[in-house]
Design a protein around this motif. Structure first.
Motif, PDB file in Angstrom:
ATOM      1  N   HIS A  44      40.135  30.224  28.154  1.00  0.00           N
ATOM      2  CA  HIS A  44      39.704  30.693  29.430  1.00  0.00           C
ATOM      3  C   HIS A  44      39.170  29.393  30.265  1.00  0.00           C
ATOM      4  O   HIS A  44      39.127  29.391  31.480  1.00  0.00           O
ATOM      5  N   PRO A  53      40.336  36.601  35.390  1.00  0.00           N
ATOM      6  CA  PRO A  53      40.270  38.078  35.336  1.00  0.00           C
ATOM      7  C   PRO A  53      40.407  38.677  34.113  1.00  0.00           C
ATOM      8  O   PRO A  53      39.374  39.719  33.807  1.00  0.00           O
ATOM      9  N   THR A  54      40.734  38.081  32.989  1.00  0.00           N
ATOM     10  CA  THR A  54      40.831  38.406  31.577  1.00  0.00           C
ATOM     11  C   THR A  54      39.521  38.135  30.806  1.00  0.00           C
ATOM     12  O   THR A  54      39.255  38.575  29.821  1.00  0.00           O
ATOM     13  N   ASN A  55      38.753  37.069  31.315  1.00  0.00           N
ATOM     14  CA  ASN A  55      37.719  36.402  30.815  1.00  0.00           C
ATOM     15  C   ASN A  55      36.210  37.686  31.142  1.00  0.00           C
ATOM     16  O   ASN A  55      35.567  37.202  31.755  1.00  0.00           O
ATOM     17  N   ARG A  56      36.352  39.041  30.490  1.00  0.00           N
ATOM     18  CA  ARG A  56      35.515  39.995  30.967  1.00  0.00           C
ATOM     19  C   ARG A  56      33.726  39.549  30.356  1.00  0.00           C
ATOM     20  O   ARG A  56      33.067  39.804  31.111  1.00  0.00           O
ATOM     21  N   SER A  57      33.935  38.640  29.306  1.00  0.00           N
ATOM     22  CA  SER A  57      32.389  38.365  28.779  1.00  0.00           C
ATOM     23  C   SER A  57      31.705  37.325  29.851  1.00  0.00           C
ATOM     24  O   SER A  57      30.644  37.530  30.075  1.00  0.00           O
ATOM     25  N   GLN A 108      32.595  37.021  33.299  1.00  0.00           N
ATOM     26  CA  GLN A 108      32.119  37.913  34.230  1.00  0.00           C
ATOM     27  C   GLN A 108      30.929  38.822  34.174  1.00  0.00           C
ATOM     28  O   GLN A 108      29.788  38.735  34.997  1.00  0.00           O
ATOM     29  N   LYS A 109      30.805  39.367  32.872  1.00  0.00           N
ATOM     30  CA  LYS A 109      29.520  40.105  32.665  1.00  0.00           C
ATOM     31  C   LYS A 109      28.264  39.054  32.761  1.00  0.00           C
ATOM     32  O   LYS A 109      27.292  39.550  33.373  1.00  0.00           O
ATOM     33  N   LYS A 133      30.905  39.251  42.908  1.00  0.00           N
ATOM     34  CA  LYS A 133      32.125  39.086  42.758  1.00  0.00           C
ATOM     35  C   LYS A 133      32.848  38.984  44.233  1.00  0.00           C
ATOM     36  O   LYS A 133      32.354  40.037  45.130  1.00  0.00           O
TER      37      LYS A 133
END
Length: 186
Positions: A38, A137-141, A143-144, A153
């Motif tokens: 990412h 957008p696919t990097n949820r960890s 983002q959290k 956001k």
């Protein structure tokens, strides 16, 4: 920027200047596809290639466009990740935060501890008003993680970067100095 590279100490960590001697420890995580996927980088193939990353850290500091700390555990000198600012715009009092961590240290609160310290440094010592985080957008960890530290956001930047042979959408997150009033005793 200050003449002497600032060191930051937290309860478990020392955030310090990265040196050429750190290339082997940095290679451990910058060669890991899970860590760099990412970051808009291909995994590094040799420890010598990591010198490009170390030289970039030096150049953004010297140019005043950023500062990147190596993350080390207290009592150990091995760099296990990095955290800091890039794309710093002094005239606009803003910068972008970036971070990565050796996979062996994920889910231990280390990235959050480093981010918290770097945010505090950015707002208090650098006088920043706004700190941004651009996250796939696919990097949820990630983002959290930034949401946990108060980032909001703001929206999706479509095809914002071209890295690794493709266009990447990025989510724009930000935190303002006023969002943290009381947290750092301001």
């Amino acid at each position: 920027m200050e003449k002497k590279f600032p060191e930051i100490e937290t309860s478990r960590l020392i955030l310090r200047k990265v040196k050429s001697d750190d290339k082997e420890s940095m290679y451990k995580y910058l060669s890991d596809e899970d860590v760099v996927k990412h970051m808009g980088l291909f995994p590094y193939k040799t420890a010598e290639e990591v010198m490009d990353e170390i030289n970039w850290y030096d150049s953004i500091y010297k140019e005043g466009t950023g500062i990147r700390w190596g993350i080390t555990e207290k009592g150990k000198n091995e760099v296990i990740g990095s955290c800091g600012f890039l794309n710093m715009k002094r005239q606009h009092f803003r910068a972008e935060i970036g971070f990565e961590l050796n996979k062996e240290y994920w889910s231990q609160g280390i990235a959050g501890e480093a981010i918290s310290a770097v945010l505090q440094y950015g707002f208090q010592s650098l006088g920043l008003e706004r700190i941004e985080a651009l996250i796939e957008p696919t990097n949820r960890s990630s983002q959290k993680l930034v949401e946990k530290y108060g980032f909001i956001k703001e929206g999706l930047l479509r095809h914002y970067e071209f890295t690794c042979g493709k266009f990447d959408d990025l989510l724009m997150y930000s935190i303002l100095k006023e969002d943290l009033v009381g947290i750092f005793g301001e």
